[in-house]
Design a protein around this motif. Structure first.
Motif, PDB file in Angstrom:
ATOM      1  N   UNK A  83       0.850  -1.189   0.000  1.00 16.91           N
ATOM      2  CA  UNK A  83       0.000   0.000   0.000  1.00 16.91           C
ATOM      3  C   UNK A  83       0.887   1.241   0.000  1.00 16.91           C
ATOM      4  N   UNK A  84       1.301   1.659  -1.171  1.00 19.71           N
ATOM      5  CA  UNK A  84       2.245   2.767  -1.289  1.00 19.71           C
ATOM      6  C   UNK A  84       1.577   4.134  -1.115  1.00 19.71           C
ATOM      7  N   UNK A  85       0.263   4.178  -1.207  1.00 24.42           N
ATOM      8  CA  UNK A  85      -0.430   5.462  -1.229  1.00 24.42           C
ATOM      9  C   UNK A  85      -1.057   5.834   0.110  1.00 24.42           C
ATOM     10  N   UNK A  86      -0.873   4.975   1.124  1.00 24.29           N
ATOM     11  CA  UNK A  86      -1.576   5.171   2.382  1.00 24.29           C
ATOM     12  C   UNK A  86      -1.288   6.496   3.060  1.00 24.29           C
ATOM     13  N   UNK A  87      -0.019   6.862   3.137  1.00 25.86           N
ATOM     14  CA  UNK A  87       0.329   8.107   3.832  1.00 25.86           C
ATOM     15  C   UNK A  87      -0.252   9.324   3.118  1.00 25.86           C
ATOM     16  N   UNK A  88      -0.231   9.298   1.784  1.00 25.63           N
ATOM     17  CA  UNK A  88      -0.751  10.431   1.020  1.00 25.63           C
ATOM     18  C   UNK A  88      -2.254  10.576   1.216  1.00 25.63           C
ATOM     19  N   UNK A  89      -2.991   9.463   1.161  1.00 21.86           N
ATOM     20  CA  UNK A  89      -4.442   9.525   1.296  1.00 21.86           C
ATOM     21  C   UNK A  89      -4.831   9.872   2.730  1.00 21.86           C
TER      22      UNK A  89
END
Length: 253
Positions: free
Chosen positions: A157-163
């Motif tokens: 889950x590479x996008x977790x911090x951004x979302x």
């Protein structure tokens, strides 16, 4: 990132200071910081207004393009977005000012533009500076967190911090700004982002986000009141769309 936030697990008790702006909690933290000589950083909210957050999934789009610019809305998607704009005008019974924001992805930008055009068509006197096309990169589509259940436990889950960053930027009770009127804040974004926001906003387990589906140009509406209580008034509402253009799958051919 999510696991360290108190509101990120399935707890039947509501966390009043979920956004770090609960006045009573902030006052207590301020007193404690003075006693301990520590630095006080929490933002306090004494605002006397509610916030209205409307999340719109983009219209149907082509996925065959090699670049994001080429992944534009289909003709059906453009029509969906326009009808969504008309629906928002109908729902805005209190004549709130609009603030239309989109992710930086092409399909979301097109959806936001179609919504703005319908608003200006129906309400020519709407403040143009609030409809100028502001974009938020953290609203881009991604895979926020490993859902449960899910077939591939090794998915990264590479996008977790951004979302999660986008959630914290969008979801909070009103601050002490000089703006006196409430706004209808419209965010044209993406299905995964919206589904994750729903779980976080209602203090449900974020791992449940994939259990929801969301129609193209469907309307999801949250109200955050002065006490920080969060109510979801609509989810994926698509009643403004004729059945023959009501879709949630994209065009892959």
């Amino acid at each position: 990132y999510v696991q360290r936030t108190p509101a990120a697990h399935a707890d039947p008790e509501w966390h009043a200071n979920w956004d770090g702006r609960d006045p009573e909690t902030v006052r207590n933290d301020f007193r404690a910081s003075r006693l301990l000589g520590t630095i006080f950083r929490t933002q306090r909210s004494d605002a006397h207004k509610d916030r209205h957050i409307v999340l719109i999934r983009h219209g149907e789009y082509h996925t065959k393009g090699k670049t994001d610019t080429q992944r534009s809305l289909t003709d059906k998607g453009v029509r969906q977005a326009g009808l969504c704009g008309l629906r928002l005008v109908e729902l805005n019974r209190n004549q709130l000012d609009y603030n239309v924001i989109s992710s930086t992805m092409r399909r979301a930008e097109q959806t936001a533009q179609a919504i703005r055009e319908q608003i200006l068509n129906k309400q020519p006197n709407a403040p143009s500076h609030e409809l100028s096309g502001y974009k938020l990169r953290s609203l881009e589509e991604g895979f926020p967190i490993l859902p449960d259940p899910y077939h591939n436990k090794d998915r990264v889950c590479r996008d977790g911090l951004t979302i999660e960053k986008a959630f914290r930027r969008v979801f909070h009770r009103a601050d002490n700004s000089s703006r006196s009127r409430e706004q209808l804040e419209v965010y044209a974004c993406h299905a995964n982002v919206i589904r994750y926001f729903v779980c976080r906003g209602l203090q449900l387990s974020p791992q449940a986000w994939l259990r929801f589906s969301h129609y193209h140009s469907g309307v999801t509406w949250f109200t955050i009141d002065k006490q920080g209580r969060v109510t979801m008034k609509l989810y994926s509402d698509s009643g403004h769309l004729p059945v023959d253009i009501e879709t949630y799958h994209n065009i892959y051919a």
